[in-house]
Design a protein around this motif. Sequence first.
Motif, PDB file in Angstrom:
ATOM      1  N   LEU A  25       0.842  -1.199   0.000  1.00 39.97           N
ATOM      2  CA  LEU A  25       0.000   0.000   0.000  1.00 39.97           C
ATOM      3  C   LEU A  25       0.868   1.236   0.000  1.00 39.97           C
ATOM      4  O   LEU A  25       1.884   1.301   0.690  1.00 39.97           O
ATOM      5  CB  LEU A  25      -0.917   0.016   1.229  1.00 39.97           C
ATOM      6  CG  LEU A  25      -1.996  -1.070   1.279  1.00 39.97           C
ATOM      7  CD1 LEU A  25      -2.804  -0.933   2.570  1.00 39.97           C
ATOM      8  CD2 LEU A  25      -2.923  -0.980   0.074  1.00 39.97           C
ATOM      9  N   GLY A  26       0.457   2.222  -0.769  1.00 37.30           N
ATOM     10  CA  GLY A  26       1.166   3.497  -0.789  1.00 37.30           C
ATOM     11  C   GLY A  26       0.167   4.589  -1.072  1.00 37.30           C
ATOM     12  O   GLY A  26      -1.028   4.430  -0.794  1.00 37.30           O
ATOM     13  N   GLY A  27       0.650   5.682  -1.641  1.00 33.00           N
ATOM     14  CA  GLY A  27      -0.258   6.791  -1.915  1.00 33.00           C
ATOM     15  C   GLY A  27      -0.178   7.825  -0.816  1.00 33.00           C
ATOM     16  O   GLY A  27       0.634   7.707   0.107  1.00 33.00           O
ATOM     17  N   SER A  75      -7.425   7.722   3.866  1.00 31.05           N
ATOM     18  CA  SER A  75      -8.268   7.196   2.786  1.00 31.05           C
ATOM     19  C   SER A  75      -8.111   5.691   2.614  1.00 31.05           C
ATOM     20  O   SER A  75      -8.833   5.082   1.827  1.00 31.05           O
ATOM     21  CB  SER A  75      -7.932   7.912   1.470  1.00 31.05           C
ATOM     22  OG  SER A  75      -6.595   7.634   1.102  1.00 31.05           O
ATOM     23  N   LYS A  76      -7.164   5.087   3.360  1.00 32.28           N
ATOM     24  CA  LYS A  76      -6.934   3.648   3.156  1.00 32.28           C
ATOM     25  C   LYS A  76      -7.138   2.827   4.435  1.00 32.28           C
ATOM     26  O   LYS A  76      -6.742   1.664   4.493  1.00 32.28           O
ATOM     27  CB  LYS A  76      -5.513   3.419   2.621  1.00 32.28           C
ATOM     28  CG  LYS A  76      -5.192   4.231   1.366  1.00 32.28           C
ATOM     29  CD  LYS A  76      -4.880   3.421   0.125  1.00 32.28           C
ATOM     30  CE  LYS A  76      -4.941   4.258  -1.134  1.00 32.28           C
ATOM     31  NZ  LYS A  76      -3.684   4.490  -1.804  1.00 32.28           N
ATOM     32  N   ILE A  77      -7.762   3.447   5.440  1.00 37.81           N
ATOM     33  CA  ILE A  77      -7.937   2.753   6.716  1.00 37.81           C
ATOM     34  C   ILE A  77      -8.656   1.416   6.560  1.00 37.81           C
ATOM     35  O   ILE A  77      -8.198   0.386   7.054  1.00 37.81           O
ATOM     36  CB  ILE A  77      -8.741   3.645   7.693  1.00 37.81           C
ATOM     37  CG1 ILE A  77      -7.822   4.762   8.174  1.00 37.81           C
ATOM     38  CG2 ILE A  77      -9.279   2.860   8.872  1.00 37.81           C
ATOM     39  CD1 ILE A  77      -8.480   5.714   9.101  1.00 37.81           C
ATOM     40  N   SER A  79       3.372   6.496   4.776  1.00 35.54           N
ATOM     41  CA  SER A  79       4.328   5.867   5.704  1.00 35.54           C
ATOM     42  C   SER A  79       4.877   6.856   6.744  1.00 35.54           C
ATOM     43  O   SER A  79       5.326   6.447   7.817  1.00 35.54           O
ATOM     44  CB  SER A  79       5.491   5.236   4.917  1.00 35.54           C
ATOM     45  OG  SER A  79       6.264   6.238   4.295  1.00 35.54           O
ATOM     46  N   TYR A  80       4.836   8.170   6.425  1.00 31.09           N
ATOM     47  CA  TYR A  80       5.410   9.142   7.375  1.00 31.09           C
ATOM     48  C   TYR A  80       4.566   9.272   8.645  1.00 31.09           C
ATOM     49  O   TYR A  80       5.081   9.611   9.701  1.00 31.09           O
ATOM     50  CB  TYR A  80       5.617  10.502   6.680  1.00 31.09           C
ATOM     51  CG  TYR A  80       6.488  10.325   5.472  1.00 31.09           C
ATOM     52  CD1 TYR A  80       7.861  10.121   5.606  1.00 31.09           C
ATOM     53  CD2 TYR A  80       5.941  10.264   4.193  1.00 31.09           C
ATOM     54  CE1 TYR A  80       8.664   9.883   4.495  1.00 31.09           C
ATOM     55  CE2 TYR A  80       6.731  10.028   3.073  1.00 31.09           C
ATOM     56  CZ  TYR A  80       8.087   9.838   3.239  1.00 31.09           C
ATOM     57  OH  TYR A  80       8.884   9.583   2.140  1.00 31.09           O
ATOM     58  N   THR A  81       3.284   9.002   8.523  1.00 30.57           N
ATOM     59  CA  THR A  81       2.439   9.011   9.721  1.00 30.57           C
ATOM     60  C   THR A  81       2.836   7.850  10.635  1.00 30.57           C
ATOM     61  O   THR A  81       2.887   7.994  11.860  1.00 30.57           O
ATOM     62  CB  THR A  81       0.946   8.947   9.313  1.00 30.57           C
ATOM     63  OG1 THR A  81       0.647  10.112   8.542  1.00 30.57           O
ATOM     64  CG2 THR A  81       0.033   8.884  10.519  1.00 30.57           C
ATOM     65  N   GLY A 101       6.001   6.802  -3.935  1.00 35.49           N
ATOM     66  CA  GLY A 101       6.468   8.186  -3.797  1.00 35.49           C
ATOM     67  C   GLY A 101       5.783   9.049  -4.826  1.00 35.49           C
ATOM     68  O   GLY A 101       4.824   8.613  -5.476  1.00 35.49           O
ATOM     69  N   CYS A 102       6.299  10.268  -5.002  1.00 42.05           N
ATOM     70  CA  CYS A 102       5.712  11.174  -5.998  1.00 42.05           C
ATOM     71  C   CYS A 102       6.208  10.773  -7.373  1.00 42.05           C
ATOM     72  O   CYS A 102       7.072  11.451  -7.949  1.00 42.05           O
ATOM     73  CB  CYS A 102       6.105  12.608  -5.688  1.00 42.05           C
ATOM     74  SG  CYS A 102       5.324  13.158  -4.195  1.00 42.05           S
ATOM     75  N   PHE A 103       5.675   9.683  -7.886  1.00 37.13           N
ATOM     76  CA  PHE A 103       6.193   9.105  -9.139  1.00 37.13           C
ATOM     77  C   PHE A 103       5.972  10.020 -10.342  1.00 37.13           C
ATOM     78  O   PHE A 103       6.595   9.851 -11.384  1.00 37.13           O
ATOM     79  CB  PHE A 103       5.550   7.739  -9.401  1.00 37.13           C
ATOM     80  CG  PHE A 103       4.133   7.834  -9.886  1.00 37.13           C
ATOM     81  CD1 PHE A 103       3.109   8.102  -9.004  1.00 37.13           C
ATOM     82  CD2 PHE A 103       3.822   7.695 -11.232  1.00 37.13           C
ATOM     83  CE1 PHE A 103       1.796   8.212  -9.452  1.00 37.13           C
ATOM     84  CE2 PHE A 103       2.514   7.807 -11.688  1.00 37.13           C
ATOM     85  CZ  PHE A 103       1.501   8.069 -10.788  1.00 37.13           C
TER      86      PHE A 103
END
Length: 397
Positions: free
Chosen positions: A197-199, A204-206, A226-228, A324-326
């Motif tokens: 999972l990413g984004g 929004s993905k809970i 992931s930073y959270t 990441g910011c692809f």
Amino acid sequence: MLNKKSVDDINVNGKRVLVRCDFNVPLIDGKITDENRLVAALPTIKKLIADGGKVILCSHLGKPKGEAKPELSLAPVAVRLSELLGQEVKFAADAVVVGDNAKAAVEAMKDGEVILLENTRYRAEETKNGEAFSKELASLCDVFVNDAFGTAHRAHCSNVGVTEYVDTAVVGYLMQKEIDFLGNAVNNPERPFVAILGGAKVSSKISVIENLLDKVDTLIIGGGMSYTFSKAQGGSVGKSLLEEDYCEYALNMIKKAEEKGVKLLLPVDNIIADDFSNDANFETAKAGEIPANWEGLDIGPETEKIFCEAVKDAKTVVWNGPMGCFEMPNFAHGTEAVAKALADTKATTIIGGGDSAAAVNQLGYGDKMTHISTGGGASLEFLEGKELPGVAAANNK
Ligand code: AMP
């Protein structure tokens, strides 16, 4: 196990078949700029023609919001479909969709002929699943086929309401494929089963995280979300995307994964930048050690290795959300590494819609994946373990 009747389970010879397609194609000045969705719909349409059905196609296009907007007419789709099918697709140009043109055209149809109705969202009731329009659509047909996955998470007249007034409602090949992979492979996976999972956001993905924690052997979390997790574990994340309100939730998820014996993999390093721009200065930093004015825009090289190693021996992999910011080439490396790892593994690889599908295609790995979902919202709801109204409405085997 979702076991829905499909076009292979019915006999449509001589019958009027209404097919809900996804012809929501990009149009510029009446020209179709990407016809993938039309091409994707052909196998189901050809099958119904070959079986001697009277094939009545319908779809929405854009958001006309209940008004007959000429720029959102499906007329150009009828022209292009005729070329692709090699036979005439007659267009029923009714502002009310099921109007005099449509009724007369259906009345006159011979077996194996095809017509296309006007944009279903010309009718305001469509998105409200109104009874009258559902009944009008049903009055045109003996059998209903739903092949539009992109709207399967919505209950509208043309994919759900109509099924209440027909005896036979089945799925087409495109829907069947989504059900087979996103529904059945995720719920009955060959193991080891790895989810990536990413984004941007945890919030929004809970439901996806919670649902997958019950099913996977390994859960990989990258991208902005992931930073959270990193902050929740006491790390410094600088200016990175952060949802402070979800730190406690992130800790609970880490605990839950432990309790369930799920291996949870988070980034150990990141590519950090001094600005949210492809031209920013960037370097590698350990996860949780991001300086105040810097932000993480991609996973780092060590993390890439760990994530890619984890999918190597997997039998099923589901991926939703970029690492990441692809969209910025300097921060696409992590997403590309994961896409390549998925392309190289022997596992069944399932890409859940939206940005991850765009990333895989943009990076040129599209044809190496087992399944790339065509529905953003719909695929996310499948991964949340929800019952999709458009799927539920089809007859069971
Ligand atoms: P989503 O719609 O939640 O899957 O998020 C996709 C978006 O998240 C993409 O446009 C990415 O550019 C963005 N994204 C991924 N990682 C990061 C990050 N580290 N910082 C900011 N945005 C990110």
